[in-house]
Write a protein that holds these residues in place. Structure first.
Motif: not given
Lengths: 283, 369
Positions: B251-252, B265, B267, B269, B350-352, B367
Motif C-alpha cells: 500500500k505504499s 501512500e 490507494a 494494492t 491524494d493517494p488516489e 484498485r
C-alpha cells in the motif's frame, strides 16, 4: 540623399536599357526568319534576288508564288496529309498515354522502371530507329502509307506524352479519388468524372505539343513516304532542287504551313503557365 | 447505425513494416469513439482499413457482425471526411454535396431536397452555388462533412477534420460535429492527435501509439487509470510527472530524498511480488496540492525553478529533493500562492492520484472500482 537617389535612378535606367536590348535581340532572332518568310512569299523572283536593301524591303507584293504553289504542286494534298497524320497520331497517342500515365502516377506501375524505359525511348536520336523501322515497314507494306507515318509519330510521341501527363496526374490528390470511391463511384467513373476534368489543361497542353511535333516532323516523313503519304514539310524541302532553289514557292508554302503551329503556340502559352501550376487540395 | 468490431487486425506494409499490430476494439452502435495518438501511431492506417481504402493484412473487421474485409469502400456505406477535405473543386458546393447521391442514381428532385436539408443543418444554404476554392477552411470542412453525411452512412469516419482550422473556428465546428452525431444517430470514429478534441467530443477514446493499442476507455478511465506510462504522459496538459522510487509495501511506495526515505501512500494494492523493486511513480501536475504547513503530512517538497503564468492557472517547474533531483510540473490556481524562482514548497497528493509503473512501464496498482 539626393546623390543616392540619382544613382538609384541611373541604375534603374541602366537595367531598363539592358532589358530592352536583350529583348530586341531575342525578338530579332525569333521574328527575323518569320519576317523573311512572309516578305519572300509575296515577292517576285526579281525582287527576291535584288541586291539592294531598298528593294528587299520595298517591293510590289505579288501572289505569283502562291499561284505556282497551288497549281503546280500538290500543296493542299500534302497539307492534308500533314493534318491527318498530326491529328491521327495525337489521338492514338492520347489513347495509349492517358491510361499509361494514370497508371504510372497512381499505382507506380512497374516500380518506375517501365516509366523510365518509356522516357528512355526518347533519349537516342530518332534516326537510329529509322533503319529497323524501314525494314519492318517494307515487310508489312506500310511504306508510303498514312497509317505507317501515323504509327511512327505515335511511337515518338507516346513516351513524351506519357511523361507529361504523368506529371499532371501526379498533381491530382489521391484523396479526391478515394472520396469518390467512398461516394460510390467505380474506377472508370472516377477517372471520367473526377480525374479527367482536373487534368484537362494537361491533356490540352500535351495534345498541342504532340500535334506541333508531328506537324513539323520532316525526317521520317521524308524517309517513309514517296508519293501518297508525303507531308507538307517534304514538299517544301523539294523546292530546294539540284538546279535552283525556288525561294518564293518555298516561302509561300512555309508561310501557310507554319500558321497552325503559330496559332497553337499562342493558344498554348496560357495553358502551359496555368496548367503546370494548378494545386488541388489546399483551399 | 452500426456496431463496429475490429478483431486482431494487422496492417503490414511491404512485407515487414508494421502499421497496425494486433488491434482489437469495438465501437458500439451510435458511439462516438476517438482514435488518439501521436503521428505515425497507426491511426490513419486503422481508419483507412475501416474505410476499405487499405487492405487488411490479418484479422477481421465486422460491421454489425458481418465481415467486411473484402468489401470495397462503396459497399461499406461509410462516410469519410478527409483532413484535406478532398472537395471536387471544379464543382460547386451543391454539386459536391450531391455527388454521392448521383452515384446512387437518385433523381434531381430527391437530390435537391436532400442537399437543401443537409445544407440547412450545416448552415451552408447561402454558399451552395460557390466553388470550394472561394471558401474559408471552416466552410470547406463543413461542405466535406455534408458530402460525407448526406448518405446516412453506417459509420462516419473523420480524419483530423479540424487540423487545418484556426483555434477559434475549431471550438465551433467541434460542437457542430457532436450535434450532427447526436441528431443523425451516427456511429462516429474520429481520428485526431489533439487530446483536447478527443476529450471534449467523444464517448470513449482509443489511444494508439507505436502501431499498437495502448488503452481504450472513457475519458475518466484514460485520465485517471492509465494502463501504462505512455498513456499517462500522453493524456493531460502538461503530461504526468514521473519520479523514481521503490515499492515499499502493498500500500505504499518510497522515494529516496536528501532527508532520508520518504514513504508515499497509495490507494489500492500492489502485488506483493513487486515489493522492493524499482518503480516509476506518476503524479499529474493538476492533482498536486501545494500546502503551506510542512507538518500537514506532505508527500513531496522542492524548490521552484520556473513560474509560467497561464491566465487562470500557473504552471510551476519544481525541482524535488529526491536524490535524482527530478523536475516536475505543478499546476496551481493563479489566485493562490504567489511563488517566485527559488521558493521552497511542500506538496501533497491524494493517494488516489498516485500511479505506479513497473520496468515494463505497465501500471501495477490494482484498485477497486
Amino acid at each position: 540623399m539626393r546623390e543616392g537617389e540619382k544613382l538609384k535612378k541611373q541604375g534603374v535606367t541602366f537595367k531598363r536599357v539592358i532589358f530592352w536590348v536583350i529583348t530586341i535581340l531575342v525578338m530579332i532572332g525569333i521574328l527575323g526568319p518569320l519576317l523573311w518568310i512572309y516578305l519572300t512569299a509575296f515577292k517576285s523572283s526579281a525582287d527576291i534576288f535584288a541586291g539592294s536593301l531598298n528593294r528587299q524591303l520595298i517591293f510590289t507584293p505579288t501572289l505569283e508564288n502562291f499561284k505556282r504553289l497551288f497549281v503546280q504542286f500538290p500543296f493542299f494534298k500534302t497539307l492534308g496529309n500533314t493534318l491527318i497524320m498530326s491529328l491521327g497520331s495525337t489521338v492514338l497517342v492520347m489513347i495509349v498515354a492517358l491510361p499509361a500515365a494514370y497508371s504510372f502516377a497512381r499505382w507506380n506501375t512497374g516500380g518506375g522502371h517501365i516509366l523510365f524505359n518509356t522516357i528512355a525511348s526518347r533519349m537516342f536520336p530518332g534516326v537510329v530507329a529509322s533503319i529497323p523501322f524501314f525494314i519492318v515497314f517494307r515487310h508489312i507494306d506500310l511504306l508510303d502509307k498514312h497509317i505507317g507515318i501515323i504509327l511512327l509519330y505515335m511511337y515518338f510521341n507516346v513516351s513524351f506524352a506519357t511523361f507529361l501527363l504523368y506529371g499532371f496526374f501526379r498533381d491530382v490528390p489521391v484523396e479526391l479519388e478515394q472520396a469518390a470511391m467512398i461516394d460510390g463511384y467505380g474506377r472508370f467513373n472516377i477517372f471520367r468524372k473526377v480525374v479527367l476534368p482536373l487534368v484537362l489543361p494537361g491533356i490540352a497542353t500535351t495534345s498541342v505539343f504532340c500535334i506541333i511535333w508531328s506537324w513539323n516532323e520532316f525526317l521520317f516523313a521524308f524517309l517513309f513516304s514517296r508519293k501518297v503519304a508525303t507531308t507538307v514539310t517534304v514538299l517544301i524541302s523539294s523546292f530546294w532542287g539540284s538546279i535552283d532553289v525556288q525561294y518564293g514557292t518555298m516561302a509561300a508554302g512555309a508561310a501557310i504551313s507554319i500558321l497552325p503551329t503559330l496559332i497553337a503556340a499562342w493558344f498554348m502559352q496560357r495553358y502551359i503557365v496555368r496548367g503546370l501550376t494548378f494545386g488541388a487540395v489546399k483551399g | 447505425m452500426s456496431r463496429i468490431d475490429v478483431n486482431n487486425v494487422w496492417k503490414i506494409y511491404g512485407g515487414n513494416v508494421v502499421g497496425v499490430r494486433d488491434l482489437t476494439f469495438t465501437c458500439d452502435d451510435k458511439e462516438f469513439l476517438a482514435i488518439l495518438g501521436p503521428s505515425g501511431g497507426g491511426k490513419s492506417s486503422t481508419l483507412r482499413m475501416l474505410a476499405g481504402l487499405e487492405e487488411i493484412s490479418k484479422g477481421e473487421v465486422k460491421f454489425d457482425d458481418v465481415v467486411v474485409n473484402d468489401k470495397g469502400p462503396s459497399e461499406r456505406n461509410i462516410a469519410l471526411a478527409f483532413e484535406s477535405y478532398a472537395l471536387y473543386y471544379r464543382m460547386s458546393v451543391y454539386e459536391n454535396i450531391a455527388f454521392p447521391l448521383r452515384a446512387k442514381g437518385l433523381k434531381g428532385k430527391e437530390i435537391d431536397k436532400m442537399v437543401r436539408d443537409i445544407a440547412e443543418v450545416l448552415n451552408l444554404t447561402t454558399i451552395l452555388q460557390k466553388k470550394p476554392g472561394e471558401l474559408a477552411g471552416g466552410h470547406q470542412q463543413r461542405v466535406s462533412l455534408a458530402r460525407a453525411l448526406i448518405r446516412r452512412p453506417n459509420l462516419t469516419l473523420l480524419d483530423e477534420p479540424l487540423s487545418h482550422m484556426d483555434q477559434r473556428l475549431r471550438a465551433g465546428i467541434r460542437a457542430q460535429i457532436r450535434r450532427i452525431h447526436e441528431e443523425f444517430g451516427n456511429t462516429t470514429i474520429y481520428v485526431t492527435h489533439d487530446q483536447a478534441e478527443a476529450i471534449s467530443l467523444c464517448d470513449r477514446i482509443l489511444v494508439l501509439s507505436n502501431a499498437e493499442k495502448q488503452q481504450i476507455g472513457t475519458v475518466d478511465e484514460i485520465y485517471n487509470r492509465p494502463v501504462n506510462k505512455f498513456v499517462a504522459n500522453f493524456i493531460g496538459q502538461p503530461g504526468m510527472n514521473f519520479l523514481q522510487g521503490k515499492v515499499h509495501s502493498q500500500k505504499s511506495a518510497s522515494v529516496d530524498t536528501d532527508e532520508g526515505v520518504k514513504i508515499i501512500e497509495i490507494a489500492g494494492t500492489v502485488d506483493p511480488k513487486y515489493i522492493g523493486s524499482e518503480v516509476t511513480i506518476g503524479v499529474r501536475p493538476q492533482q498536486i496540492t501545494i500546502v503551506e504547513d510542512k507538518e500537514k503530512g506532505f508527500n513531496l517538497m522542492g524548490s521552484v525553478k520556473i513560474v509560467e503564468f497561464q491566465g487562470d492557472t500557473s504552471i510551476l517547474a519544481v525541482e524535488l529533493n529526491d536524490i535524482q533531483k527530478t523536475e516536475i510540473k505543478v499546476v496551481i490556481p493563479a489566485g493562490g500562492f504567489k511563488f517566485k524562482r527559488g521558493d521552497f514548497c511542500y506538496m501533497d497528493v491524494d493517494p488516489e492520484f498516485i500511479h505506479l509503473f513497473d520496468s515494463a512501464e505497465k501500471a501495477i496498482i490494482e484498485r477497486n472500482a
